[in-house]
Write an enzyme that holds these catalytic residues in place. Sequence first.
Site, short mmCIF file in Angstrom:
data_model
loop_
_atom_site.label_atom_id
_atom_site.label_comp_id
_atom_site.label_asym_id
_atom_site.label_seq_id
_atom_site.Cartn_x
_atom_site.Cartn_y
_atom_site.Cartn_z
N ASN A 1 -8.02 -13.44 0.26
CA ASN A 1 -8.27 -13.73 -1.16
C ASN A 1 -7.77 -15.12 -1.55
OD1 ASN A 1 -9.38 -11.08 -1.82
ND2 ASN A 1 -7.29 -10.32 -1.56
N HIS B 1 -1.50 -12.17 1.25
CA HIS B 1 -2.44 -11.21 0.65
C HIS B 1 -3.27 -11.84 -0.47
CE1 HIS B 1 -2.75 -6.60 -0.26
NE2 HIS B 1 -3.92 -7.17 -0.18
N TYR C 1 0.83 -1.22 0.00
CA TYR C 1 0.00 0.00 0.00
C TYR C 1 0.86 1.25 0.00
CZ TYR C 1 -3.98 -2.99 1.38
OH TYR C 1 -4.95 -3.95 1.45
#
Length: 308
Positions: free
Chosen positions: A153, A122, A41
């Site tokens: 995910n 992630h 991020y």
Amino acid sequence: MIDVALGAMDFGTRVDEATSFRLLDCFVERGGEWIDTANCYSFWADASGVGGQSEEVIGRWLTSRPQLSDRVRISTKVRQQPTTPHVWPESAEGLSAEAIQSAARASLQRLRREHVDLYWAHAEDRGVPLQETVEALAALCADGQVGRLGASNHAVWRVERARHLATDRGLTGFTALQYRHSYLFPRPWAPLPDAGHMLLTPEGLDYATSEDLELWFYTPLLHGSYVRDDRPFPEVYDHPGTTKRLTALDRVARETGRTRNQVVLAWLSALAPHVRPIVGVSTVSQLEEAMDTTDLAIETRHLLDEAI
């Protein structure tokens, strides 16, 4: 108050450092505990083309507020950090043992902490043997760099296989799952507008409930679309089911005196025993709205559940 996590994806990029600090301060003052970020991020919003900006801001905030260090828990992730600036997903770091070890060290350095409380894979990396990933993540727990592990995910069958590998070898395994989920559902099979997002499925909800796993939900408020006219719902949500659910949502909001956002967060929080919506905000008022969310009465929830 609903147990929400503060999503810090935009901190250090779209949300400047001063505003990020105000949001973090307010979150803790209101009793918030979990701050969710990722090492990648936000590479797409920074001129460098690589991530780390959010972790760096959180690290500087923690250093400037040492009295708060024991009051917050940090959740961060590995898998999607570009290894070549502006080249993604082709150069994403992946989940090899080497990538995991390197990413964890870098995250801890940026966060200025000796360990993180929850470390997520992630997304899947099917180019790496699952056993290698499981063992590398467990090693972080064994040496004290990481408290717990989560899968974000991931297909449910992959989570189950990873947990079996960990159990069979006496290693720490996944105890939390993270998916995109909200009150509105997109059309079946329609591709989401956000790359890499994976929706919670009924099977995933059943699996998490049966195995007593935490469920974390990202994008629960659909980027503000529930309450902002300037942010219409993505086209994949344009179907008759959305109309029915919005009608029910507005009825409950009127009858309870709450906002659409608060009703959505309350509904999500009661889906399973251990649920934590991740709320991304850019203003203190948005954060306070989320923190003011309380439980819905059972009869009120029925109105939302039956709108299908």
